[in-house]
Design a protein around this motif. Sequence first.
Motif, PDB file in Angstrom:
ATOM      1  N   GLY A  68       4.336   1.408  -1.045  1.00 53.49           N
ATOM      2  CA  GLY A  68       4.841   1.911  -2.516  1.00 53.49           C
ATOM      3  C   GLY A  68       3.777   1.654  -3.172  1.00 53.49           C
ATOM      4  N   ASP A  69       3.879   2.032  -4.635  1.00 54.74           N
ATOM      5  CA  ASP A  69       3.106   2.177  -5.588  1.00 54.74           C
ATOM      6  C   ASP A  69       2.733   0.901  -5.986  1.00 54.74           C
ATOM      7  OD1 ASP A  69       1.341   2.386  -7.736  1.00 54.74           O
ATOM      8  OD2 ASP A  69       2.300   4.229  -8.493  1.00 54.74           O
TER       9      ASP A  69
ATOM     10  N   ASN B  57       0.811  -1.196   0.102  1.00 51.06           N
ATOM     11  CA  ASN B  57       0.100  -0.219  -0.051  1.00 51.06           C
ATOM     12  C   ASN B  57       0.857   1.091  -0.028  1.00 51.06           C
ATOM     13  OD1 ASN B  57      -2.073   2.150   0.891  1.00 51.06           O
ATOM     14  ND2 ASN B  57      -3.291   0.241   1.213  1.00 51.06           N
ATOM     15  N   LYS B  58       0.330   2.246  -0.798  1.00 49.63           N
ATOM     16  CA  LYS B  58       1.417   3.474  -0.648  1.00 49.63           C
ATOM     17  C   LYS B  58       1.254   4.323   0.458  1.00 49.63           C
ATOM     18  CE  LYS B  58      -1.792   6.297  -3.425  1.00 49.63           C
ATOM     19  NZ  LYS B  58      -2.100   6.617  -5.116  1.00 49.63           N
TER      20      LYS B  58
END
Lengths: 310, 251
Positions: free
Chosen positions: A296-297, A279-280
Amino acid sequence: MPILVIAEHDNAVLKPATRNAISAATQIGGDIDVLVAGSACAAVAEAAARIAGVTRVRLVDAAHYADHGAENLAALVVANAPGYSHVLAPATAAGKNFLPRVAALLDVAQISDIVAVVSTDTFVRPIYAGNALATVQSVDPVKVISVRGTAFEAAGEASPVSVEALAAGPDLGLSRLVGRELTQSARPELTAARVIVSGGRALGSSDNFHSVLEPLADALGAAVGASRAAVDAGYAPNDYQVGQTGKIVAPDLYVAVGISGAIQHLAGMKDSKVIVAINKDPEAPIFQVADYGLVGDLFDVAPALAAALR
Amino acid sequence: MKILVPVKRVVDYNVKVRVKSDGSGIDLANVKMSMNPFDEVAIEEAVRLKEAGIATEVVAVSAGLANSQETLRTALALGADRAILIETDVELQPLAVAKLLKAVCEKESPQLVIPGKQAIDDDSNQTGQMLAALLGWPQATFASKLVVNADKTAAAVTREIDGGLETIEIALPAVMTTDLRLNEPRYATLPNIMKAKKKPLETTTPAALGVDVAPRLKTLKVAEPARRSGGVKVADVAELVEKLKNEAKVI
């Protein structure tokens, strides 16, 4: 008094969940009879007779039990229930379907989905989708119990016991099977999968949901699930839904992709052995239950993870 | 044909429930309550049958504390025609509810009863099946599709089973319990919420229905499940794969 366990099968093969129910019966203690009701299902009875802990198998073979309709099966169980202290069945779709009928006809409560045996009349069962565990004691003369398979080891093999034929009950003719459509997916079924890859609203579209999650699921041999938010947004069909109002799952590995971790989603997957969250948002609640979190993306991370696993 | 839809007031599915510190149950003080989600699906299905001209009347029933009226008003706002509250402060268990519903069915003679497959508080998944058994009616649990035949004497129901779907044909009257895929419930509009206040809501009691609702199961203790210990953050995909292979050993 002995315990009666109702076998689940498709007339050819005994379903593994039966072994977990027998294991629960062994913990309650006493002789264990297994009832195999079906049509041309002698092979199932023989398989049941080789399960450790079983005292005797009782076989009822008649055409009107072939499809395991709840009405006929429950009436048969009730007719054979006298003399038993407990009646157990797996808490599968089939068990959940017929067993409450048995309890109602015996005028006793049913204890659903037990995860532990405390004593012959006291059991632990999850409530609020597993957010709490209730210890309940039955005051009824017969205990009718469905058993959550993941909470009990599967009973092993032993030397065979006797199989005794029982008379069939009448065909009540209340319902008729028209047909079955069993999913012919290369992917495992959600509730039986060892690995699940689940996607949330962050996927952004139905196209992304499939193009991002499927390669990762393929690389892991995983089933694909979704959060309610993703289902509500139309990215995934309803039967993908994991959560309090969807499916309750407990795989060895659960990979949550772009799922923030709403309470109702966590309720459906928090018994997974290992949870990975991608999850960003570093503050997303999913990270509080994840064993391994990767901030993270997801559009970079998920393809990279799929590539690394391939 | 008349359709009866039992509805239950439960803790909203978005609420994180808390176990009381004395282990006696769940803390329900100041918690948001809603209609059980599977019952919303049931109301929706009944209302759609009425809109399609198949059903003539939709009656919502609830059993429990006086504030279950709120849930019945929601059912009325969603399109039910009238409501029945069976009021009691006794803790109701599925067998007792099934007996209460049986008594209501004997008065109302519905052709179809549509309960949700389970309530998301006690997760019993029993009431519909028990009701069908007590009435000697057929049942179709975990329904994802319903087709009532032209003369309304039977219905074809597609059910969610392990590994796929099955379709059964049942004679009516019958009990059908809902699964999530049956439909997508509508939201109550403000005009309909206002109209619902004027729809009839009748109140009765277990005693008036001649039903013994004494609990058969004693709850000895309610506890929190073992908490997951917070995990670790990994820096990148390579570290994640390494941990899954060598530490967790799941791949």
